[in-house]
Design an enzyme around this catalytic site. Structure first.
Site, PDB file in Angstrom:
ATOM      1  N   GLY A 121       3.758   6.278  -0.167  1.00  0.00           N
ATOM      2  CA  GLY A 121       4.485   5.760  -1.327  1.00  0.00           C
ATOM      3  C   GLY A 121       4.760   4.287  -1.132  1.00  0.00           C
ATOM      4  O   GLY A 121       4.472   3.726  -0.073  1.00  0.00           O
ATOM      5  N   SER A 143       0.831  -1.196   0.000  1.00  0.00           N
ATOM      6  CA  SER A 143       0.000   0.000   0.000  1.00  0.00           C
ATOM      7  C   SER A 143       0.866   1.245   0.000  1.00  0.00           C
ATOM      8  O   SER A 143       2.026   1.210   0.412  1.00  0.00           O
ATOM      9  CB  SER A 143      -0.900   0.008   1.239  1.00  0.00           C
ATOM     10  OG  SER A 143      -1.545   1.261   1.373  1.00  0.00           O
ATOM     11  N   HIS A 144       0.310   2.364  -0.455  1.00  0.00           N
ATOM     12  CA  HIS A 144       0.996   3.649  -0.331  1.00  0.00           C
ATOM     13  C   HIS A 144       1.060   4.090   1.128  1.00  0.00           C
ATOM     14  O   HIS A 144       1.886   4.906   1.496  1.00  0.00           O
ATOM     15  CB  HIS A 144       0.266   4.722  -1.139  1.00  0.00           C
ATOM     16  CG  HIS A 144       0.519   4.632  -2.611  1.00  0.00           C
ATOM     17  ND1 HIS A 144       0.105   3.566  -3.373  1.00  0.00           N
ATOM     18  CD2 HIS A 144       1.188   5.464  -3.454  1.00  0.00           C
ATOM     19  CE1 HIS A 144       0.484   3.768  -4.631  1.00  0.00           C
ATOM     20  NE2 HIS A 144       1.143   4.898  -4.703  1.00  0.00           N
ATOM     21  N   SER A 145       0.154   3.563   1.943  1.00  0.00           N
ATOM     22  CA  SER A 145       0.051   4.006   3.323  1.00  0.00           C
ATOM     23  C   SER A 145       0.436   2.881   4.286  1.00  0.00           C
ATOM     24  O   SER A 145      -0.099   1.776   4.209  1.00  0.00           O
ATOM     25  CB  SER A 145      -1.392   4.450   3.606  1.00  0.00           C
ATOM     26  OG  SER A 145      -1.693   4.322   4.974  1.00  0.00           O
TER      27      SER A 145
END
Lengths: 217, 206
Positions: free
Chosen positions: A42, A8-10
């Site tokens: 990211g 995940s980006h988070s």
């Protein structure tokens, strides 16, 4: 047992999802790989690669991703592994797919079975023949909530039977935790359980035992 | 320049300088239609590349492989996996050959493009780095009968034109695609950085 990596980006999203899926699949290695080292949003290739290594108990790893470049990072991590039989990235709803994949992995599914479970988590349920059926009154307080639903899905996953649970005008494939949860059946409610296939009778017997034990609560 | 590993290292040092010099321009371009981090991300990546070049390897392919893994680990966003894949595929195509030739450079550029397309699923006209790299590969192929320097010059010229041509396009891939029609009127930062890198390689080779 197949392991999972949640890309995940988070960091919070990946960790939260690992927690949620882990509750339903206590023995599965579920590794969150979210966010960058500095805490910003990211996907970090090295973190994904490291998670991929740690998630692999020898049978393979399924990677799920949230959006955009997370898929590229996951694809690249698998490509760099150099052995396509060891890991695969699945295009599935992130939350539903991870939960379904975790339950399938907990039930001993191989790489293909876990991939299929993740993908079909986003597909509508098919209507099936009623088969042999029985009504059950849910005796536990929370009804078919997350943990009991996962327990039920795992119980029938081992059998060669297609088990359907009906509540009101809704029905769910008992192999799908999310479908079971979306029935919204609570303690005291009556659900109709039907089964088809060679192990149909055994499936109903096990559901009966599970309900009688109050889902071990 | 020489066409061995040392020549490739020298070309990468100039590429790092070009990225540093154009950091603000790329940030501005990306701020218009993306999240504004492309210039900084790429600068961070090539700064890391600089620190690895001294012992990067003794063939062009080995050097590019180090560049690939460094960019993948340090650039982030979509550009990290995409540029990483480009350099990785180019490195694989070059294998262990000790010196670049015009035709091996063409093949490496084509492999890089193929990798970027496979990774990002973008097509020409989507307003991405593919819009710079695709004409670059075509032009390089047309120049395959000449020298390494000529091949790179042709590729850089075509990439520059391709990047300019992204200005009126509406983005269909990446962060800019969320803007829809509003992405038109700005040059794509990924196409721009691709053109800048190829220009740096061409200048180093001539």
């Amino acid at each position: 047992m197949i392991g999972l990596v949640l890309v995940s980006h988070s960091a919070k999203l990946a960790e939260g999802l690992a927690e949620l899926a882990g509750q339903m699949a206590p023995d599965v290695r579920i590794l969150p790989a979210g966010g960058l080292l500095d805490g910003t949003l990211g996907t970090d290739f090295d973190a994904v690669s490291a998670a991929l290594d740690r998630a692999d108990a020898g049978d393979g790893v399924v990677l799920l991703y949230d959006l955009g470049s997370a898929k590229m990072t996951a694809d690249l991590a698998v490509e760099m592994l150099g052995d396509p039989s060891r890991a695969a990235v699945v295009d599935a709803p992130f939350v539903e797919g991870a939960v379904a994949a975790a339950v399938a992995a907990q039930g001993g599914g191989d790489l293909d079975a876990v991939l299929t479970a993740a993908v079909s988590a986003g597909a509508p349920d098919e209507v099936v023949d009623a088969g042999t059926g029985t009504d059950f009154v849910l005796t536990n307080d929370i009804g078919l909530h997350a943990r009991p639903a996962a327990l039920l899905a795992r119980t029938v996953a081992e059998l060669d039977a297609k088990v359907t649970v009906r509540f009101g005008d809704k029905q769910a494939d008992a192999a799908s935790v999310l479908a079971l949860m979306s029935l919204g059946a609570r303690g005291g409610d009556t659900v109709a359980v039907s089964a088809t296939g060679p192990d149909a009778a055994e499936a109903l017997r096990r559901v009966h035992d599970l309900v009688a034990r109050g889902f071990d609560e | 320049m020489s066409c061995d590993a040392a020549g490739v290292v020298a070309a990468l040092r100039s590429a790092a300088e070009v990225v540093e010099a154009h950091r603000d321009e790329l940030v501005t371009l990306d701020r218009e239609i993306g999240d504004g981090d492309h210039g900084e991300n790429l600068k961070r990546g090539f700064t890391a590349v600089l620190s690895k070049l001294d012992n990067a390897g003794d063939t062009p392919g080995a050097v590019l492989k180090v560049v690939a893994s460094t960019l993948i680990s340090t650039v982030g966003g979509a550009a990290g996996p995409l540029y990483g894949t480009a350099f990785l595929r180019a490195a694989a195509k070059l294998g262990t050959e000790p010196e670049l030739t015009a035709s091996s450079v063409v093949d490496a550029l084509a492999a890089a493009l193929e990798g970027v397309v496979a990774r990002g699923k973008a097509e020409v006209g989507d307003k991405t780095m593919v819009d710079a790299l695709t004409p670059a590969v075509a032009a390089a192929r047309d120049a395959a009968g000449s020298s390494v320097a000529e091949v790179l010059r042709a590729a850089a010229d075509a990439a520059g034109k391709g990047a300019e041509d992204t200005v009126p396009l509406v983005a269909r891939k990446g962060r800019a695609s969320y803007l829809g029609e509003r992405s038109a009127g700005h040059m794509d930062p990924g196409a721009r950085s691709t053109a800048l890198l190829l220009r740096a390689f061409a200048d180093a080779a001539s």
